[in-house]
Design an enzyme around this catalytic site. Structure first.
Site: not given
Length: 204
Positions: A133, A142
């Site tokens: 979250h 990446h």
């Protein structure tokens, strides 16, 4: 149903092609500057070099299937006036609560993106990666296979989080870093470089 042209006929391109098909869209073909490729790749046509994108920009969307962030950036700056495709595998678990995902990003099988997270443009969230979250993942990042980012993590542009790496909660990682495979980040990273080990330290 969308028609999608993949830039990059390589291993990463194979995975992206699979995502497109599993999402119910159509792989129109590939563009790649490697002139030694055959006429087809995975049974899909090689339509030409990347410069040929202009011929197809009115009939297809585009996705860049290249792992190197610098190359993704260069190509994204080059191909103007196109619609970018955001590739999301149907097994990815993405919260419906306040998540944004930038154009041209690829989210692979079994990745998890939890509520309140922001994923930038032209990112890769690889197979089985977890973005908890309230993360902020800037453009061209990446997050590799099986990497885990705890809650409220910030990752700067062009950073690569390696396979199986772990980033503890409430931390910031600056841009243009490499967090190597298996590294564990337990404090803010404010200096560009390659980091490895447990806990992660810069490799001088």
């Amino acid at each position: 149903m969308k028609s999608v042209i993949i830039i990059g006929a390589s291993g990463h391109g194979k995975v992206v092609a699979d995502i497109i098909q599993k999402a119910g869209d159509i792989v129109y073909g590939f563009l790649d500057d490697n002139t030694e490729l055959n006429d087809t790749f995975l049974g899909f046509p090689i339509l030409g070099t990347i410069d040929c994108y202009k011929e197809y920009r009115d009939i297809a969307e585009f996705v860049i299937a290249i792992g190197d962030a610098g190359i993704r950036n260069a190509i994204s700056q080059k191909i103007q006036g196109v619609n970018m495709y955001t590739a999301i595998h149907p097994t990815a678990v993405i919260s419906d609560l306040d998540v944004t995902i930038g154009k041209g990003t690829v989210i692979m099988a079994n990745a998890v993106i939890n509520s309140g997270s922001r994923i930038g443009k032209f990112c890769i969230i690889n197979t089985g990666a977890i973005v908890e979250h309230d993360n902020i993942i800037e453009d061209y990042v990446h997050v590799s296979v099986g990497a885990k980012l705890a809650g409220t993590v910030y990752v700067g542009k062009f950073t690569w989080i390696g396979i199986g790496a772990v980033v503890s909660n409430n931390l910031k990682i600056c841009e243009n870093c490499v967090i190597r495979a298996g590294a564990v980040v337990v404090e803010n990273i404010v200096k560009r470089g390659n980091y490895q080990g447990v806990p992660a330290k810069i490799k001088e």
